[in-house]
Design a protein around this motif. Sequence first.
Motif, mmCIF file in Angstrom:
data_model
loop_
_atom_site.group_PDB
_atom_site.id
_atom_site.type_symbol
_atom_site.label_atom_id
_atom_site.label_comp_id
_atom_site.label_asym_id
_atom_site.label_seq_id
_atom_site.Cartn_x
_atom_site.Cartn_y
_atom_site.Cartn_z
ATOM 1 N N ASP A 137 6.116 1.581 -9.408
ATOM 2 C CA ASP A 137 6.676 2.655 -8.797
ATOM 3 C C ASP A 137 6.578 4.158 -9.760
ATOM 4 O O ASP A 137 6.102 5.116 -9.177
ATOM 5 N N TRP A 138 6.956 4.017 -11.042
ATOM 6 C CA TRP A 138 6.741 5.167 -11.830
ATOM 7 C C TRP A 138 5.432 5.435 -12.302
ATOM 8 O O TRP A 138 5.055 6.617 -12.877
ATOM 9 N N LYS A 139 4.700 4.441 -12.463
ATOM 10 C CA LYS A 139 3.430 4.466 -12.763
ATOM 11 C C LYS A 139 2.462 5.236 -11.691
ATOM 12 O O LYS A 139 1.718 6.218 -11.992
ATOM 13 N N ILE A 140 2.803 4.800 -10.419
ATOM 14 C CA ILE A 140 2.400 5.808 -9.312
ATOM 15 C C ILE A 140 2.646 7.208 -9.275
ATOM 16 O O ILE A 140 1.831 8.171 -8.975
ATOM 17 N N MET A 141 4.013 7.452 -9.601
ATOM 18 C CA MET A 141 4.592 8.731 -9.817
ATOM 19 C C MET A 141 3.851 9.594 -10.937
ATOM 20 O O MET A 141 3.706 10.704 -10.815
ATOM 21 N N ARG A 163 4.691 16.366 -6.896
ATOM 22 C CA ARG A 163 3.689 16.502 -7.838
ATOM 23 C C ARG A 163 3.682 15.086 -8.803
ATOM 24 O O ARG A 163 4.777 14.484 -8.876
ATOM 25 N N PHE A 164 2.684 14.792 -9.508
ATOM 26 C CA PHE A 164 2.551 13.754 -10.443
ATOM 27 C C PHE A 164 3.237 14.088 -11.624
ATOM 28 O O PHE A 164 3.473 15.456 -12.170
ATOM 29 N N GLY A 165 4.195 13.340 -12.274
ATOM 30 C CA GLY A 165 4.590 13.466 -13.590
ATOM 31 C C GLY A 165 5.870 12.361 -13.880
ATOM 32 O O GLY A 165 5.809 11.338 -13.321
ATOM 33 N N GLY A 166 6.798 12.664 -14.769
ATOM 34 C CA GLY A 166 7.909 11.715 -15.083
ATOM 35 C C GLY A 166 8.880 12.013 -14.253
ATOM 36 O O GLY A 166 8.997 12.295 -12.935
ATOM 37 N N THR A 167 10.024 11.380 -14.804
ATOM 38 C CA THR A 167 11.266 11.396 -14.057
ATOM 39 C C THR A 167 11.807 12.894 -13.340
ATOM 40 O O THR A 167 12.119 13.067 -12.697
ATOM 41 N N GLU A 168 11.267 13.918 -14.300
ATOM 42 C CA GLU A 168 11.812 15.110 -13.998
ATOM 43 C C GLU A 168 11.088 15.825 -12.827
ATOM 44 O O GLU A 168 11.592 16.719 -12.261
ATOM 45 N N VAL A 169 10.115 15.026 -12.291
ATOM 46 C CA VAL A 169 9.388 15.470 -10.685
ATOM 47 C C VAL A 169 10.479 14.938 -9.536
ATOM 48 O O VAL A 169 10.342 15.302 -8.637
ATOM 49 N N LEU A 170 11.435 14.036 -9.946
ATOM 50 C CA LEU A 170 12.045 13.355 -8.806
ATOM 51 C C LEU A 170 13.145 14.362 -8.471
ATOM 52 O O LEU A 170 13.923 14.955 -9.053
ATOM 53 N N SER A 171 13.257 14.566 -7.023
ATOM 54 C CA SER A 171 14.780 15.106 -6.621
ATOM 55 C C SER A 171 15.101 14.527 -5.354
ATOM 56 O O SER A 171 14.525 13.727 -4.447
ATOM 57 N N ALA A 172 16.394 14.758 -5.210
ATOM 58 C CA ALA A 172 17.207 14.235 -3.835
ATOM 59 C C ALA A 172 16.917 15.314 -2.803
ATOM 60 O O ALA A 172 17.289 16.441 -2.938
ATOM 61 N N THR A 173 16.440 14.916 -1.802
ATOM 62 C CA THR A 173 15.912 15.747 -0.648
ATOM 63 C C THR A 173 16.623 15.151 0.477
ATOM 64 O O THR A 173 16.818 14.255 0.756
ATOM 65 N N ARG A 174 16.250 15.963 1.905
ATOM 66 C CA ARG A 174 16.435 15.646 3.103
ATOM 67 C C ARG A 174 14.843 15.802 3.727
ATOM 68 O O ARG A 174 14.333 16.628 3.537
ATOM 69 N N GLN A 175 14.434 14.264 4.332
ATOM 70 C CA GLN A 175 13.333 14.263 4.853
ATOM 71 C C GLN A 175 13.370 14.033 6.398
ATOM 72 O O GLN A 175 14.234 13.214 6.803
ATOM 73 N N PRO A 176 12.478 14.175 7.045
ATOM 74 C CA PRO A 176 12.166 13.761 8.641
ATOM 75 C C PRO A 176 12.452 12.295 8.724
ATOM 76 O O PRO A 176 11.729 11.594 7.824
ATOM 77 N N HIS A 177 13.279 11.970 9.993
ATOM 78 C CA HIS A 177 13.028 10.466 10.151
ATOM 79 C C HIS A 177 11.398 9.980 10.259
ATOM 80 O O HIS A 177 10.787 10.726 10.799
ATOM 81 N N PRO A 178 11.131 8.790 9.567
ATOM 82 C CA PRO A 178 9.708 8.520 9.838
ATOM 83 C C PRO A 178 9.544 8.093 11.334
ATOM 84 O O PRO A 178 10.316 7.411 11.844
ATOM 85 N N LYS A 179 8.173 8.430 11.517
ATOM 86 C CA LYS A 179 7.746 7.922 13.126
ATOM 87 C C LYS A 179 7.533 6.380 13.036
ATOM 88 O O LYS A 179 6.859 5.889 11.898
ATOM 89 N N VAL A 180 7.818 5.793 13.908
ATOM 90 C CA VAL A 180 7.601 4.258 14.164
ATOM 91 C C VAL A 180 6.240 4.079 15.051
ATOM 92 O O VAL A 180 6.322 4.121 16.017
#
Length: 315
Positions: free
Chosen positions: A53-57, A18-35
């Motif tokens: 980067d943080w302006k987009i966030m 979701r949009f917001g400040g640094t509080e919305v950042l999380s360390a996660t596991r994601q699927p490997h991107p398709k090439v």
Amino acid sequence: MTEETQGDATMRAMTYDRFGGTEVLSATRQPHPKVGPGEVLVRVRAAAVNPVDWKIMAGGLAPLMDTVFPVVPGWDVAGVVERVGIDAPEFAAGDEVFAYARKDYVHGGTFAEYVTVPVRCLAAKPSSLSFEEAAGLPLAGLTAYQTLTRLGAGEGDTVLVHNAAGGVGVFGVQIARALGARVIGTASPANHERLRGFGAEPVAYGDGLADRVRALAPGGVDVVADFVGGVLDDTLAVLAEGGRHASIADDSVTAKGGQWMWVRPDGGDLAELGALADAGKLTVPVAEVFELDRLADAFELSQKGHVHGKIVVRP
């Protein structure tokens, strides 16, 4: 793919849902991107922070670009090609590369273990730069390079760089010098010696700027590159007859004969920057390096401003 990649279909990544400040950042596991066709998969060795980067966030580009959550932020990257997609003969597994990896929508960025990058965005990493230095060059370096080359800056020109000690300005000074121009750069007095080291003649910004520039260039300057905004009156006051000017921060310049710039991913331009680096004409100052799970700290440091050099993240 390596055995590690094959055995684990996910990767570590910093994400937000979701949009917001640094509080919305999380360390996660994601699927490997398709090439996809015309893409390569890059194992990230370093990714650099840019204010965008943080302006987009925070939702700053939501009116302009589609967003697909969860988002892995980040556009600057240096790493090693893991594998290539269909119709990507320019690169091979094992190649060291760097890129301004902006895509057509906001989703799969560079603050992760892997990222896919369109070939059009990619170039061979300069051998003279570390992965951390190379990661810090693409977005800011391309912004400066494309602004100056679009303005035709070159041998015999006097170029004024507004905000010459900033993240883009430092590259602008060095690139303009490499193109053969004389460079006058605006900055606070505390940064003047640093600018001299990059080959610029520094002047203090603020009241009386036009007079100070005219003292150095009585006939006016040929090119003005505005990397800060809010300086159009000063630009017009010092521009020589027939001079050219552009801004990355003030679209009102178009009403006064200037160009409004937005950086474009371009592997060819990036290769030119790499060649300047390998020729000793372009250095990339790195201010601080963070581990991936400290991306929030890296963003907060960027938000404070006044950092002398790039902020880099390593996965």
